[in-house]
Design a protein around this motif. Structure first.
Motif, short mmCIF file in Angstrom:
data_model
loop_
_atom_site.label_atom_id
_atom_site.label_comp_id
_atom_site.label_asym_id
_atom_site.label_seq_id
_atom_site.Cartn_x
_atom_site.Cartn_y
_atom_site.Cartn_z
N GLU A 107 0.84 -0.99 0.07
CA GLU A 107 0.24 0.21 -0.10
C GLU A 107 1.11 1.24 0.00
O GLU A 107 0.57 2.26 -0.62
CB GLU A 107 -1.08 0.03 1.25
CG GLU A 107 -0.38 0.01 2.67
CD GLU A 107 0.28 -0.94 3.09
OE1 GLU A 107 0.96 -1.08 4.34
OE2 GLU A 107 0.24 -2.12 2.46
N GLU A 127 2.43 1.84 -3.47
CA GLU A 127 1.20 2.13 -4.43
C GLU A 127 0.99 3.74 -4.25
O GLU A 127 0.74 4.51 -5.12
CB GLU A 127 -0.07 1.31 -4.41
CG GLU A 127 0.08 -0.06 -4.94
CD GLU A 127 -1.32 -0.94 -4.32
OE1 GLU A 127 -2.20 -0.31 -3.70
OE2 GLU A 127 -1.55 -2.02 -4.89
N ARG A 128 1.14 4.16 -2.95
CA ARG A 128 0.87 5.63 -2.83
C ARG A 128 1.95 6.11 -3.25
O ARG A 128 1.82 7.50 -3.93
CB ARG A 128 0.73 5.63 -1.23
CG ARG A 128 0.55 7.28 -0.78
CD ARG A 128 0.07 7.44 0.74
NE ARG A 128 1.35 7.13 1.46
CZ ARG A 128 2.34 7.65 1.80
NH1 ARG A 128 2.43 8.88 1.12
NH2 ARG A 128 3.15 7.40 2.69
N THR A 138 4.10 5.68 -5.75
CA THR A 138 4.12 5.71 -7.18
C THR A 138 2.81 6.68 -7.56
O THR A 138 3.13 7.07 -8.87
CB THR A 138 4.26 4.32 -7.99
OG1 THR A 138 2.77 3.59 -7.35
CG2 THR A 138 5.26 3.40 -7.62
N ALA A 139 1.93 6.63 -6.98
CA ALA A 139 0.79 7.80 -7.37
C ALA A 139 1.20 9.04 -7.35
O ALA A 139 0.87 10.09 -8.00
CB ALA A 139 -0.28 7.26 -6.60
N GLU A 140 2.08 9.40 -6.19
CA GLU A 140 2.52 10.62 -5.81
C GLU A 140 3.41 11.29 -6.73
O GLU A 140 3.73 12.25 -6.93
CB GLU A 140 2.97 10.53 -4.46
CG GLU A 140 1.58 10.62 -3.36
CD GLU A 140 2.18 10.73 -1.85
OE1 GLU A 140 3.41 10.46 -1.72
OE2 GLU A 140 1.39 10.67 -0.92
N LEU A 156 5.11 10.48 -10.35
CA LEU A 156 4.82 9.89 -11.63
C LEU A 156 6.08 9.56 -12.35
O LEU A 156 7.13 10.10 -11.97
CB LEU A 156 4.02 10.95 -12.30
CG LEU A 156 2.66 11.27 -11.95
CD1 LEU A 156 2.01 12.18 -13.16
CD2 LEU A 156 1.71 10.00 -11.84
#
Length: 268
Positions: A40, A43-44, A46-48, A50
């Motif tokens: 988790e 994932e956070r 890599t979302a923050e 780019l």
């Protein structure tokens, strides 16, 4: 190591020095892959940020390391830089075996066996690349001990000598071995370290490291100025004074009457 154009894998890059270095290398034009145990969190991140790639990896689990290494190489065949950052630092009381044995075993498994497992998993691939680098991470405490963290000190001394040794073995290959030697840096590695007055600010440390990579692409050690107090105490002949200085200000140990750290000097 060149500062740009690499594909870099940094297991242990979900916080602290690892994450900051990952972002700095990405900003310099490298493809960066981070690894960690918590899906988790990966994932956070890599979302923050780019462009970052991430893989779940537990360096204390040999089977997981081997499996994920094969996947990473298959999906990122251009990978040419490995930076094993995952590490722990624990305060230990070696007067009582019940107080230190489990911590010591975990520290050695994470800090020494973890990088060894990672190198074993990637070394064949790295030798297939025309220009590859393994960046090991030791510490100023590989060269002068902090009283309260015996296993951490020993683990980083092991990483230093491992780096020296495998550099000799890999000299005839395309793989370079570069040792990063941090001082105390303002992170959460040890309780209270992030707010320590003698810890080097993280952004300053990363900026200096990136500058060293740019200016010294053929270096074998990355030493910021703040770590040289510890790194060269024995060579200068003031090792006893260095040890006394870093332990006087150890918040997790007993105070002594040794001299304090001079301005600009840090422990790690």
């Amino acid at each position: 190591m060149q500062i740009t154009g690499n594909t870099v894998f940094i297991p242990g890059a979900t916080s602290g020095i690892g994450l900051a270095l990952a972002l700095a290398l990405q900003a310099k034009g490298n493809e960066v892959i981070i690894g960690g145990r918590r899906t988790e969190l990966l994932e956070r991140l890599t979302a923050e940020h780019l462009g970052l790639h991430s893989y779940q990896i537990d360096t204390t689990d040999p089977e997981n390391v081997a499996t994920q290494a094969k996947r990473i190489v298959a999906e990122h065949p251009e990978l040419n830089v490995l930076i094993p950052m995952a590490g722990i630092m624990r305060v230990e009381d070696w007067t009582d075996p019940a107080a230190f044995l489990a911590s010591a075993e975990q520290t050695i498994s994470t800090n020494v066996l973890g990088p060894i497992r990672l190198i074993a998993a990637f070394i064949e691939h790295l030798q297939s690349r025309p220009d590859a680098t393994i960046v090991t991470v030791s510490s100023g405490l590989a060269f002068a001990p902090l009283r309260s963290t015996p296993s951490y000190n020993a683990s980083k001394a092991a990483i230093h000598m491992l780096s020296e040794s495998i550099r000799l073995q890999l000299a005839a290959t395309s793989v370079r071995v570069l040792e990063l030697v941090p001082p105390s840096v303002a992170t959460d590695l040890l309780p209270g370290q992030k707010d320590s007055a003698i810890a080097m600010p993280l952004d300053e440390f990363i900026a200096e490291v990136v500058g060293l990579i740019e200016s010294q692409p053929d270096a074998t050690e990355l030493q910021v100025e703040n770590v040289k107090f510890l790194r060269y105490g024995e060579a200068r002949g003031d090792y006893d004074q260095v040890v006394a200085a870093i332990n006087q200000h150890d918040p997790h140990g007993k105070e002594d009457d040794g001299p304090g750290l001079a301005a600009g000097q840090s422990r790690s």
